[in-house]
Design an enzyme around this catalytic site. Structure first.
Site, PDB file in Angstrom:
ATOM      1  N   ILE A  51       0.826  -1.204   0.000  1.00 44.01           N
ATOM      2  CA  ILE A  51       0.000   0.000   0.000  1.00 44.01           C
ATOM      3  C   ILE A  51       0.864   1.260   0.000  1.00 44.01           C
ATOM      4  O   ILE A  51       0.564   2.235  -0.691  1.00 44.01           O
ATOM      5  CB  ILE A  51      -0.952  -0.008   1.210  1.00 44.01           C
ATOM      6  CG1 ILE A  51      -1.910  -1.201   1.123  1.00 44.01           C
ATOM      7  CG2 ILE A  51      -1.740   1.291   1.296  1.00 44.01           C
ATOM      8  CD1 ILE A  51      -2.706  -1.447   2.389  1.00 44.01           C
ATOM      9  N   SER A 172      -6.197  -0.546  10.507  1.00 45.21           N
ATOM     10  CA  SER A 172      -6.632  -1.829   9.954  1.00 45.21           C
ATOM     11  C   SER A 172      -8.025  -2.155  10.461  1.00 45.21           C
ATOM     12  O   SER A 172      -8.384  -1.802  11.594  1.00 45.21           O
ATOM     13  CB  SER A 172      -5.672  -2.944  10.368  1.00 45.21           C
ATOM     14  OG  SER A 172      -6.231  -4.220  10.126  1.00 45.21           O
ATOM     15  N   TYR A 199      -1.465  -6.931  16.734  1.00 44.00           N
ATOM     16  CA  TYR A 199      -1.682  -5.992  15.620  1.00 44.00           C
ATOM     17  C   TYR A 199      -2.999  -5.245  15.793  1.00 44.00           C
ATOM     18  O   TYR A 199      -3.083  -4.022  15.601  1.00 44.00           O
ATOM     19  CB  TYR A 199      -1.689  -6.790  14.321  1.00 44.00           C
ATOM     20  CG  TYR A 199      -1.751  -5.985  13.050  1.00 44.00           C
ATOM     21  CD1 TYR A 199      -0.614  -5.368  12.542  1.00 44.00           C
ATOM     22  CD2 TYR A 199      -2.939  -5.881  12.330  1.00 44.00           C
ATOM     23  CE1 TYR A 199      -0.661  -4.656  11.345  1.00 44.00           C
ATOM     24  CE2 TYR A 199      -2.993  -5.165  11.145  1.00 44.00           C
ATOM     25  CZ  TYR A 199      -1.853  -4.563  10.656  1.00 44.00           C
ATOM     26  OH  TYR A 199      -1.919  -3.860   9.474  1.00 44.00           O
ATOM     27  N   LYS A 203      -3.440  -1.222  16.299  1.00 40.52           N
ATOM     28  CA  LYS A 203      -4.197  -0.445  15.321  1.00 40.52           C
ATOM     29  C   LYS A 203      -5.381   0.274  15.976  1.00 40.52           C
ATOM     30  O   LYS A 203      -5.765   1.359  15.534  1.00 40.52           O
ATOM     31  CB  LYS A 203      -4.673  -1.361  14.184  1.00 40.52           C
ATOM     32  CG  LYS A 203      -3.533  -1.865  13.297  1.00 40.52           C
ATOM     33  CD  LYS A 203      -2.802  -0.712  12.638  1.00 40.52           C
ATOM     34  CE  LYS A 203      -1.701  -1.173  11.713  1.00 40.52           C
ATOM     35  NZ  LYS A 203      -1.020  -0.050  11.028  1.00 40.52           N
ATOM     36  N   THR A 234      -1.211  -8.035   0.308  1.00 38.16           N
ATOM     37  CA  THR A 234       0.160  -7.556   0.472  1.00 38.16           C
ATOM     38  C   THR A 234       1.084  -8.718   0.826  1.00 38.16           C
ATOM     39  O   THR A 234       0.642  -9.823   1.128  1.00 38.16           O
ATOM     40  CB  THR A 234       0.225  -6.514   1.590  1.00 38.16           C
ATOM     41  OG1 THR A 234      -0.146  -7.144   2.832  1.00 38.16           O
ATOM     42  CG2 THR A 234      -0.721  -5.346   1.306  1.00 38.16           C
TER      43      THR A 234
END
Length: 310
Positions: A51, A172, A199, A203, A234
């Protein structure tokens, strides 16, 4: 069982809108917009792949001068070869506080008075196993949250943002599953480490931090946005979420779709009517699915105090 049911509900609820199918549907309602970023200076972190690469290329091809910050000199060189002019590579390990300080010093000295019009805090990692940075910090926390904070605050302290700068923070959709919980941001025990959960907490903290910045600098001309890109195919997804990718690979978004809202925000600079909002597919959305993620046991001020303590 509770976590499994929560995960199943999440994937079922968002499988369409977060996928390429949802993106294609949303595009049908967008007006054509001629975007011109000439005379703007951008700084994009994690710019060499995924990204971040798409954001860097999109901004540069629309006329911006882009400072592309990433760790790999080979990938940065390939980015410039593929894109052409308007990109300056900045080799920096964004997991290290020392490297952030070096980057800030270089920007202050080499910029010759040129300030940043658009900052995109994009770099992020989702790790399957517990890793420490050379600073001794849990690697995903240092990369996903702490050094976004250090970089943004450092640019402000050194007066390196223009009067009408835009700051875009890449979060995210995984943050929808958790509240702000400071003691979950860093897991010191490798045996207890869950990369996906870490994560998500980091986020979520990014969303809270963006709201704190908006309130703190409400009297300035800066715009702070936080967004999520949907489900994008990704390298991080390929390596860290292989089962998820195997299930959804035919409907995952490409990097350009993931980058679209960031480029649009930098151009449109829309008003925000909700301090807790997150942007997705060019629309302001709630940052909460229900009451469970609105718990206020930890405050934005406590989050900032924690980041400052490190």
């Amino acid at each position: 069982m509770s976590d499994a049911l929560k995960g199943l509900y999440f994937f079922t609820r968002f499988a369409y809108s977060f996928s390429a199918l949802g993106y294609r549907r949303q595009r049908l309602f967008w007006k054509d917009q001629r975007t011109d970023f000439r005379d703007q200076r951008w700084l994009v972190t994690g710019a060499s792949g995924g990204i971040g690469r798409a954001i860097t290329q999109g901004a540069a091809l629309r006329g911006a001068d882009v400072l592309a910050a990433a760790r790999s000199p080979e990938k940065l060189s390939q980015l410039i070869d593929d894109t052409g002019e308007n990109i300056t590579s900045l080799q920096v390990d964004l997991s290290l506080t020392e490297e952030i300080d070096r980057l800030l010093d270089e920007l202050a000295v080499s910029g010759s008075g040129a300030k940043i019009d658009v900052l995109v805090n994009n770099v992020g990692v989702l790790l399957n196993r517990h890793q420490l940075s050379d600073d001794g910090l849990e690697l995903s926390f240092a990369t996903n949250l702490l050094n976004h904070y250090r970089l943004t605050e450092g640019l402000i302290e050194r007066d390196l943002l223009t009067d009408d700068a835009v700051i875009i923070n890449m979060s995210s959709g995984g943050m929808y599953n958790v509240p702000l919980q400071i003691d979950k941001l860093i897991e010191l025990d490798p045996e207890r480490y869950d990369g996906v959960l870490a994560y998500a907490y980091q986020k979520r903290a990014q969303v809270v931090l963006n709201s704190w910045w908006r309130e703190r600098f409400a009297d300035r001309g800066w715009q702070f946005y936080v967004m999520h890109p949907g489900w994008v195919d990704t390298e991080g997804v390929k390596t860290s979420l292989p089962a998820f990718r195997k299930l959804f690979q035919h409907v995952l978004r490409d990097a350009e779709a993931g980058a679209d809202t960031a480029l649009w925000l930098a151009s449109a600079r829309p008003a925000q009517d909700d301090d807790g909002a997150i942007w997705f597919d060019r629309r302001q959305r709630s940052a909460h699915l229900g009451s469970s993620t609105r718990r206020d046991s930890d405050t934005p001020e406590a989050l900032v105090e924690f980041l400052n303590s490190l």
